[in-house]
Motif scaffolding. Structure first.
Motif, PDB file in Angstrom:
ATOM      1  N   HIS A  57      42.618   2.404  17.909  1.00 24.09           N
ATOM      2  CA  HIS A  57      41.210   2.799  17.799  1.00 24.09           C
ATOM      3  C   HIS A  57      40.168   1.445  17.641  1.00 24.09           C
ATOM      4  O   HIS A  57      39.891   0.870  16.518  1.00 24.09           O
ATOM      5  CB  HIS A  57      40.870   3.666  16.672  1.00 24.09           C
ATOM      6  N   HIS A  59      36.478  -0.626  19.833  1.00 27.16           N
ATOM      7  CA  HIS A  59      35.548  -0.614  20.881  1.00 27.16           C
ATOM      8  C   HIS A  59      35.354  -1.868  21.368  1.00 27.16           C
ATOM      9  O   HIS A  59      34.815  -2.721  20.861  1.00 27.16           O
ATOM     10  CB  HIS A  59      34.150   0.050  20.176  1.00 27.16           C
ATOM     11  N   LYS A 178      38.320  12.472  23.094  1.00 32.14           N
ATOM     12  CA  LYS A 178      37.702  11.990  21.728  1.00 32.14           C
ATOM     13  C   LYS A 178      36.547  12.990  21.516  1.00 32.14           C
ATOM     14  O   LYS A 178      35.747  13.241  22.423  1.00 32.14           O
ATOM     15  CB  LYS A 178      36.921  10.652  21.953  1.00 32.14           C
ATOM     16  N   HIS A 259      39.429   6.664  11.836  1.00 30.71           N
ATOM     17  CA  HIS A 259      38.475   5.998  10.837  1.00 30.71           C
ATOM     18  C   HIS A 259      38.182   6.869   9.632  1.00 30.71           C
ATOM     19  O   HIS A 259      37.034   7.283   9.284  1.00 30.71           O
ATOM     20  CB  HIS A 259      37.283   5.247  11.161  1.00 30.71           C
ATOM     21  N   ASP A 373      38.192   0.277  12.995  1.00 33.13           N
ATOM     22  CA  ASP A 373      37.345   0.713  13.894  1.00 33.13           C
ATOM     23  C   ASP A 373      36.361  -0.401  14.529  1.00 33.13           C
ATOM     24  O   ASP A 373      35.363  -0.313  14.511  1.00 33.13           O
ATOM     25  CB  ASP A 373      36.315   1.996  13.023  1.00 33.13           C
ATOM     26  N   ASN A 376      33.087  -1.963  13.808  1.00 32.35           N
ATOM     27  CA  ASN A 376      32.222  -1.042  12.904  1.00 32.35           C
ATOM     28  C   ASN A 376      32.654  -1.380  11.565  1.00 32.35           C
ATOM     29  O   ASN A 376      31.731  -1.417  10.780  1.00 32.35           O
ATOM     30  CB  ASN A 376      32.564   0.728  13.249  1.00 32.35           C
TER      31      ASN A 376
HETATM   32 ZN   LIG Z   1      35.358   4.079  16.570  1.00 36.01          ZN
END
Ligand SMILES: [Zn+2]
Length: 544
Positions: A57, A59, A178, A259, A373, A376
């Motif tokens: 996971h 981005h 998702k 997460h 994540d 994040n």
């Molecule tokens: Zn995420």
């Protein structure tokens, strides 16, 4: 290319190997039983050998990532990546450019990464960036939890959602499904605030119906990765109840919670959150069908980027700084807020502590795997420090003493939680576990037939240093890192799912497109061969 890695301590938990000194042989991009005498040798004595890392996971590609790059030019100036004979130039920071993302993942020993949130309408952009990200194999998950066309189908003809989901995956080259704050993003886009319960009405459906129907469709299709859920009420005090309610709604079906640290908070909405990590860890321990990645917060700079637009709006109120909000037509939303986690801040320290509690209370490392994540909770570059926090009690205690006292006192971290992860457990939470949860049978292990993705570390007492600087990284049988330097940067593969659908669903969706989309139905599927091929298709396996 035939290679024999000799004399290293091998950690291959999927095959029950935990630190045995043995050879690993590679040929034609795969792990093989044996290699001929003329095979090139890597002397791995005194080193630790593991499968290449698998990030379940993160981005790394697409419009939100690109918007985050544009939002923070100061990060680029502060971290310029110079061109070399092997590498193209780029920039780093918490949201590196495409090339640098590939190089730095590889330099960290990671060879497979899942982009966790792609708006279907942006699949071309995501694919273009993944094609531009060297070395790592990549897959992406498709956002489906706030799609008005799907909502309409859920309301009128839920039995056909399964075919619609399969069509969408095929049309975009996606790997899995998702759900992000199901219903909540659509509601917020219309100025009606966020949802607070799974039974709120959003455009004629409820978050619970969305979870049930799409979760059921993923299950019935037999996708290799179960439905990947970012629960409602992210970051809200008391949201642990929503998390458990979500799991009950999924009703014993397999599910992966993204997460989960951000969804393990006690207390009352609007008040200071408290830790509910022990309750969440206990639930996970008791329910073998559920898995999660942690979403560990790390102190320092981060960039929050999420399809959960209402959460971004709240974060922007906290920082008062720059942000981006972007709706993707009738499919989803997105928000981006640069953020810094501080050890002396109660909430940040609590979030950091809850992540550590979840790791240290976890009964099954195969089902609670490592993530920040990215970006994040922090950059993927902070994984080595996180590994040290898990493996080195003294280091962890030292860090605990620096963090906000009341926050740490409200966790169980000071209650004799003296667990130290072993190298075997690290191999599980960073490669074997994620690969298994993703249904990637050729990844995350070193048995014959596995992809020849291997990372070799110098054994060092300082685990952060050890995991930050692998000695060798081999991707698909090619040595890409040697003596800690990048020496080759081949293209990675796209990993996509193959799931069949009843062609009749296309007429139903065509009507939806005419009514709702700015894009013609026939123009929507990705057809550009350079975006989709070469790819490796992983078959869905519907239950009979
Ligand atoms: Zn995420």
């Amino acid at each position: 290319m035939t290679l024999r890695i000799t004399g290293g301590r091998v950690y291959d938990p999927a095959n029950g190997v935990a630190g045995d000194v043995r050879d690993v042989c590679l040929s034609d991009g795969k792990v093989v039983d044996d290699a001929p005498a003329y095979a090139t040798r890597i002397d791995a004595r005194g080193m630790v050998v593991m499968p290449g890392g698998v990030d379940i996971h993160a981005h790394i590609a697409g419009p939100k990532v690109n918007a985050a790059r544009r939002l923070a030019p100061e990060e680029h100036r502060g971290d310029v990546h110079e061109r070399s004979a092997i590498m193209r130039s780029g920039t780093g920071g918490t949201v590196p450019s495409t090339f640098v993302t590939g190089y730095r993942y590889a330099l960290l020993g990671y060879t497979t990464v899942v982009e966790a949130a792609t708006p279907p309408l942006s699949a071309r952009h995501v694919l273009a960036e993944l094609r531009d990200t060297p070395i790592i194999d990549a897959a992406f998950l498709l956002l489906m939890g706030n799609n008005l066309a799907l909502f309409d189908l859920i309301r009128r003809d839920p039995a056909r959602v399964r075919d619609a989901v399969a069509w969408w995956l095929q049309a975009t080259g996606g790997y899995g499904v998702k759900l992000v704050n199901a219903g909540g993003v659509e509601r917020w886009k219309n100025g009606n605030g966020d949802v607070t319960s799974l039974d709120d009405d959003v455009a004629g459906v409820t978050p619970r119906q969305v979870l049930e129907t799409i979760g059921g469709a993923v299950h019935d299709l037999g996708l290799p990765h179960p439905v990947h859920v970012h629960c409602n009420n992210l970051g809200v005090a008391g949201n642990w109840r929503t998390t458990l309610d979500t799991l009950k709604t999924l009703d014993g079906r397999r599910a992966h919670l993204a997460h989960i640290q951000f969804h393990a908070y006690g207390g009352r909405p609007g008040r200071r959150p408290r830790s509910k990590a022990p309750a969440i860890a206990e639930y996970l321990g008791d329910h073998p069908e559920v898995s999660a990645d942690v979403g560990q917060v790390m102190f320092g700079p981060a960039t929050t980027m999420t399809a959960d637009a209402p959460v971004s709006a709240l974060l922007r109120d906290v920082t008062g700084g720059k942000w981006v909000n972007h709706d993707t037509e009738v499919e989803t939303g997105c928000g981006i807020v640069p953020f810094t986690y501080r050890e002396k801040n109660y909430v940040h320290a609590l979030q950091w502590g809850i992540g550590l509690e979840l790791f240290l209370l976890s009964r099954d490392p195969w089902r609670l795997v490592l993530s920040t994540d990215h970006p994040n909770g922090g950059s993927f570059l902070s994984y080595p420090r996180l590994i040290r926090l898990l493996m080195d009690r003294d280091f962890r205690n030292d860090q605990l003493r620096r963090a906000h006292k009341k926050a740490i006192q409200s966790t169980v971290l000071l209650d004799d939680l003296d667990r130290e992860y072993t190298l075997e457990e690290i191999a599980i939470v960073t490669r074997a576990g994620p690969a298994r949860l993703l249904g990637l049978r050729d990844k995350g292990h070193l048995g014959p037939g596995a992809d020849a993705d291997v990372t070799i570390y110098d054994e060092r007492e300082d685990r952060e240093e050890m995991f930050a600087t692998p000695r060798y990284v081999i991707k698909g049988g090619r040595v890409v890192v040697r003596d800690g330097e990048l020496v080759d940067a081949p293209a990675g593969d796209l990993l996509r799912v193959a799931a069949g659908h009843d062609p009749a669903i296309e007429d139903v969706l065509r009507e939806q497109f005419e009514e709702r989309y700015s894009v013609e139905f026939d123009s929507y599927p990705v057809r550009e061969p350079w975006l989709l091929e070469p790819a490796r298709q992983v078959p869905a396996e519907p239950s009979a």
